[in-house]
Write a protein that holds these residues in place. Structure first.
Motif: not given
Length: 245
Positions: A207-216
């Motif tokens: 929510k606060s840091h990631s420049g990625y998103e979960k897949v699968g």
């Protein structure tokens, strides 16, 4: 900053590179490299191999961001967790025992921990072609709001022979965020009580840091038994991801 931007481009390019039908020249154009050779040189500088070599021959994990440092640690009640590092992991073969795990049963009876320990004690040694002699992989497929399928397994070099009562599964090539939990206890004692803290941290991080998103709808735990002691255990959680455009 230029090096960071280049690394981001190379990380994004894996999504196309993992599909064999995509030409390398087209991938290089799609990610802003002026020439195909510019992309190849940048890829080799970053990872030590060419894109074509990785497609044909790679059997190892490639890091796609900087490694962990001590500034990336958060303390938990019985250990610590690192902010994630990101890797591309090639396709791998697993053999293990699959069970449906109720979330309620897991919370109350530590069902996944029990199944994993039972597999390690009774089935692990029956798998003779393990790629890593003492590495345990616990693969979770999230099915519904009430249960998941949990595969207690070992990575293998071939699925030509699957011992009776066990099944095989193929993990696809993917990019992963890897969260490393280090506890002051043996890995066999890590339960949902410890992992609840870990997952709270992971949810906060996204929510606060990631420049990625979960897949699968899957993730897996990776435990190297050679590192285990009564007062020390490492557990890596691999979550499939892709960069946010």
């Amino acid at each position: 900053m230029a090096d960071y931007i280049r690394s981001r481009k190379l990380a994004r390019s894996f999504e196309l590179l993992m599909e064999p039908s995509n030409r390398i020249i087209d991938i290089s154009v799609a990610y802003g490299f002026e020439h195909e050779q510019s992309y190849i040189r940048a890829f080799k500088s970053e990872f030590g191999i060419t894109p074509a070599f990785y497609r044909k021959h790679s059997t190892h994990t490639l890091p796609i961001t900087e490694k962990m440092s001590l500034t990336m640690i958060s303390n938990l009640k019985e250990g610590m967790i690192f902010q994630p590092f990101y890797v591309v992991r090639p396709e791998s073969l697993l053999i293990g025992r699959r069970n449906a795990i109720s979330y309620a049963d897991n919370d109350e009876y530590y069902e996944a921990n029990s199944r994993g320990n039972d597999f390690y004690q009774n089935d692990f040694h029956r798998i003779h072609n393990r790629s890593h002699p003492n590495v345990y992989i616990g693969l979770t497929h999230e099915e519904t709001d009430s249960y998941s399928y949990y595969l207690s397994s070992a990575e293998v070099s071939s699925i030509a022979y699957v011992p009776e009562g066990l099944v095989y599964e193929v993990l696809p090539t993917n990019q992963y965020a890897v969260f490393r939990y280090i506890g002051n206890l043996h890995p066999s004692q890590i339960t949902i009580d410890h992992l609840s803290e870990v997952w709270d941290f992971i949810d906060y991080y996204w929510k606060s840091h990631s420049g990625y998103e979960k897949v699968g709808s899957y993730y897996f735990e990776y435990i190297d038994g050679d590192l285990a002691r009564d007062d020390y255990g490492e557990l890596d959680i691999y979550i499939p991801v892709r960069l946010i455009e």
